[in-house]
Design a protein around this motif. Sequence first.
Motif, PDB file in Angstrom:
ATOM      1  N   LEU A 116     -30.324  29.370 -28.437  1.00 51.88           N
ATOM      2  CA  LEU A 116     -30.844  29.529 -27.084  1.00 51.88           C
ATOM      3  C   LEU A 116     -31.348  30.954 -26.867  1.00 51.88           C
ATOM      4  CD1 LEU A 116     -28.196  27.657 -24.882  1.00 51.88           C
ATOM      5  CD2 LEU A 116     -30.453  26.841 -25.582  1.00 51.88           C
ATOM      6  N   SER A 117     -32.386  31.069 -26.044  1.00 52.01           N
ATOM      7  CA  SER A 117     -32.871  32.389 -25.660  1.00 52.01           C
ATOM      8  C   SER A 117     -31.854  33.055 -24.737  1.00 52.01           C
ATOM      9  CB  SER A 117     -34.210  32.263 -24.929  1.00 52.01           C
ATOM     10  OG  SER A 117     -34.026  31.618 -23.678  1.00 52.01           O
ATOM     11  N   LYS A 118     -32.004  34.368 -24.563  1.00 51.35           N
ATOM     12  CA  LYS A 118     -31.097  35.109 -23.690  1.00 51.35           C
ATOM     13  C   LYS A 118     -31.146  34.556 -22.268  1.00 51.35           C
ATOM     14  CE  LYS A 118     -30.028  39.818 -22.159  1.00 51.35           C
ATOM     15  NZ  LYS A 118     -30.435  41.252 -22.270  1.00 51.35           N
ATOM     16  N   ARG A 119     -32.350  34.221 -21.790  1.00 52.49           N
ATOM     17  CA  ARG A 119     -32.507  33.694 -20.443  1.00 52.49           C
ATOM     18  C   ARG A 119     -31.819  32.339 -20.302  1.00 52.49           C
ATOM     19  NH1 ARG A 119     -36.375  34.371 -16.279  1.00 52.49           N
ATOM     20  NH2 ARG A 119     -36.639  32.500 -14.990  1.00 52.49           N
ATOM     21  N   ASN A 120     -32.016  31.459 -21.305  1.00 51.67           N
ATOM     22  CA  ASN A 120     -31.402  30.143 -21.226  1.00 51.67           C
ATOM     23  C   ASN A 120     -29.885  30.206 -21.344  1.00 51.67           C
ATOM     24  OD1 ASN A 120     -33.677  28.627 -20.745  1.00 51.67           O
ATOM     25  ND2 ASN A 120     -34.057  28.156 -22.892  1.00 51.67           N
ATOM     26  N   LYS A 121     -29.392  31.155 -22.132  1.00 53.45           N
ATOM     27  CA  LYS A 121     -27.937  31.321 -22.211  1.00 53.45           C
ATOM     28  C   LYS A 121     -27.373  31.728 -20.856  1.00 53.45           C
ATOM     29  CE  LYS A 121     -27.240  32.427 -27.106  1.00 53.45           C
ATOM     30  NZ  LYS A 121     -26.754  33.432 -28.074  1.00 53.45           N
ATOM     31  N   LYS A 122     -28.081  32.631 -20.180  1.00 50.46           N
ATOM     32  CA  LYS A 122     -27.633  33.070 -18.868  1.00 50.46           C
ATOM     33  C   LYS A 122     -27.637  31.916 -17.874  1.00 50.46           C
ATOM     34  CE  LYS A 122     -28.595  36.574 -15.326  1.00 50.46           C
ATOM     35  NZ  LYS A 122     -29.494  37.687 -14.931  1.00 50.46           N
ATOM     36  N   THR A 123     -28.698  31.124 -17.912  1.00 49.74           N
ATOM     37  CA  THR A 123     -28.792  29.955 -17.048  1.00 49.74           C
ATOM     38  C   THR A 123     -27.662  28.983 -17.325  1.00 49.74           C
ATOM     39  OG1 THR A 123     -31.195  30.124 -16.894  1.00 49.74           O
ATOM     40  CG2 THR A 123     -30.236  27.985 -16.412  1.00 49.74           C
ATOM     41  N   GLN A 124     -27.439  28.699 -18.603  1.00 52.02           N
ATOM     42  CA  GLN A 124     -26.406  27.750 -18.986  1.00 52.02           C
ATOM     43  C   GLN A 124     -25.024  28.228 -18.561  1.00 52.02           C
ATOM     44  OE1 GLN A 124     -25.102  27.252 -23.166  1.00 52.02           O
ATOM     45  NE2 GLN A 124     -26.043  25.220 -23.062  1.00 52.02           N
ATOM     46  N   ARG A 125     -24.719  29.503 -18.804  1.00 46.71           N
ATOM     47  CA  ARG A 125     -23.405  30.048 -18.415  1.00 46.71           C
ATOM     48  C   ARG A 125     -23.181  29.938 -16.920  1.00 46.71           C
ATOM     49  NH1 ARG A 125     -24.556  34.346 -22.108  1.00 46.71           N
ATOM     50  NH2 ARG A 125     -25.257  35.616 -20.343  1.00 46.71           N
ATOM     51  N   SER A 126     -24.176  30.359 -16.143  1.00 47.73           N
ATOM     52  CA  SER A 126     -24.041  30.362 -14.692  1.00 47.73           C
ATOM     53  C   SER A 126     -23.872  28.953 -14.143  1.00 47.73           C
ATOM     54  CB  SER A 126     -25.263  31.036 -14.064  1.00 47.73           C
ATOM     55  OG  SER A 126     -25.195  30.988 -12.665  1.00 47.73           O
ATOM     56  N   ALA A 127     -24.733  28.034 -14.604  1.00 46.74           N
ATOM     57  CA  ALA A 127     -24.693  26.666 -14.080  1.00 46.74           C
ATOM     58  C   ALA A 127     -23.380  25.982 -14.424  1.00 46.74           C
ATOM     59  CB  ALA A 127     -25.871  25.875 -14.637  1.00 46.74           C
ATOM     60  N   PHE A 128     -22.940  26.082 -15.668  1.00 46.55           N
ATOM     61  CA  PHE A 128     -21.768  25.315 -16.078  1.00 46.55           C
ATOM     62  C   PHE A 128     -20.459  25.969 -15.658  1.00 46.55           C
ATOM     63  CE2 PHE A 128     -24.996  23.193 -18.531  1.00 46.55           C
ATOM     64  CZ  PHE A 128     -24.617  21.865 -18.345  1.00 46.55           C
ATOM     65  N   GLU A 151     -32.050  20.993 -24.682  1.00 50.11           N
ATOM     66  CA  GLU A 151     -32.896  21.554 -23.628  1.00 50.11           C
ATOM     67  C   GLU A 151     -32.063  21.852 -22.388  1.00 50.11           C
ATOM     68  OE1 GLU A 151     -35.909  22.440 -24.070  1.00 50.11           O
ATOM     69  OE2 GLU A 151     -36.142  21.564 -26.061  1.00 50.11           O
ATOM     70  N   VAL A 152     -32.049  23.104 -21.980  1.00 48.27           N
ATOM     71  CA  VAL A 152     -31.209  23.539 -20.868  1.00 48.27           C
ATOM     72  C   VAL A 152     -31.521  22.811 -19.561  1.00 48.27           C
ATOM     73  CG1 VAL A 152     -30.570  25.524 -19.424  1.00 48.27           C
ATOM     74  CG2 VAL A 152     -30.678  25.768 -21.905  1.00 48.27           C
ATOM     75  N   ALA A 208     -29.385  19.553 -15.215  1.00 52.96           N
ATOM     76  CA  ALA A 208     -29.578  18.427 -14.297  1.00 52.96           C
ATOM     77  C   ALA A 208     -28.463  17.400 -14.464  1.00 52.96           C
ATOM     78  CB  ALA A 208     -30.942  17.787 -14.532  1.00 52.96           C
ATOM     79  N   ALA A 209     -28.081  17.113 -15.710  1.00 55.75           N
ATOM     80  CA  ALA A 209     -26.978  16.175 -15.953  1.00 55.75           C
ATOM     81  C   ALA A 209     -25.667  16.738 -15.414  1.00 55.75           C
ATOM     82  CB  ALA A 209     -26.859  15.884 -17.448  1.00 55.75           C
ATOM     83  N   GLY A 210     -25.419  18.027 -15.647  1.00 54.11           N
ATOM     84  CA  GLY A 210     -24.176  18.651 -15.177  1.00 54.11           C
ATOM     85  C   GLY A 210     -24.071  18.661 -13.669  1.00 54.11           C
TER      86      GLY A 210
END
Length: 463
Positions: free
Chosen positions: A342-354, A277-278, A283-285
């Motif tokens: 992951l959905s396209k939106r969640n991938k974008k979120t994950q890439r940006s955050a990390f 779950e993104v 939040a952990a990152g």
Amino acid sequence: MSELRRQALTVPGSGKTISRKARSRQSSAASSRVASRQASRVNSRVGSRANTDDEGSSSDGTCYSLDSFAGSAPTVEEELPDPGQHWKEVLGDMVNRICDRKKSSYLGREEALREYAAILSAKFAKEEITRRKSDIIASCLHSIKAPRTEKESLLAAKALALTIITDPSEDVYDAVAQTFKRVITDHDSHLLKCALIHNLSAAAFYGGATTAETEGIMNYLLDIIESDGHSAGAGDDAGVVTAALEEWGFLCTQLEDAEEITTNSIDALIDQLESSEVPVQVAAGENIALLYEKSYTEAEEDELDDATQAGTKWVQRYKPYGRTEELKETLTGMSSGSRRYLSKRNKKTQRSAFADILHSLDDPLKGPRFSEALDKDGAVRGSRLKVRVHKTGILRVDKWWKLLRVQHLKRLLGGGFLTHWTENPIIFESLRYGPWAFCEVPMTRLIVTVCLSSSTRCRSLIA
């Protein structure tokens, strides 16, 4: 987490296995998983604190809506219902209806709590509630402990959170902490558990908790994180674990010395990076980035010469994690957003955050959205995170501790953030800068530019 990680752990080629702790819980938790997933807040929210929406950006891509950093809460620019000219009288009536339980039905209390929360969001009403605050808190706690409906308990939790931030006092924490923890553990509603986890940290931060009590709440939240929600009666619920991670990080921003708590928590935070779950991952990152940032403090006078020669006035006091290079490899993989499920939106979120989190591990003195690119004058752009709090308002967030505090305030205040930003002194205190008076002009003519760096004076500019 055992269930939430399952998707990630079974991705072809991942090579990962389920932890011993997770395996030991599988048999006992199996019967509760379906109910947990159905009640989970994650099923009805898109977790996204990183920039996920292009429409929130300015022309140079550096200005983001505050909503991008606070889950699914309403935007700062959301227009709250206008309480009208006689809002003080209406508020007084709602307070009477909330406090006089013998003369009200649960439907009447729900209506009163909803209207009370709406007014406290839209108006800074400290003077209007101070005299009855203890009665309001007692009645809200009663609605949380013994509600007729889940809606009544959730509305009471919202009203209580707004009461705490509108009129903070040293006795609030003692009045609410035990009830909050008991309900978080025992209540069936996962939504209420999430709301009270957020309220508990607010009560600790604004309500007079000592440092030892704050660390005790952080340990309580860490138990929820390490047990994947089981210690709070919400096994494998992403919403509850995300709430615990968010508020653990928020409370950590208050600690002067985070070395011991870093040692005790870093493995649990890294473990949560395996979640499927993104919102849990992010939040952990963010908490990991905060711990690396907090390992640095300003140089003492006898260290200043050496620090200045190194190009900084900050000194790292300890190593947050013994295998930082290994952690960077994990974060590098996450910043690529390569997980196929992951959905396209969640991938974008994950890439940006990390990408941001990884950058901060390379240099913990550089906060979120730090850019090495040069501006037109040849200077490094530095922090680019300028959060729009109104059509003409900019809030610069250049440290992880600032981001986590802004996110917490946004979770509590939602669409009332701007009102409290301009009128509630607790906002200024929690973001660590001194007194600042706005000019008395209509808000439509006021441009607010806030620099949260301690070395920069805050100014108000007239449009």
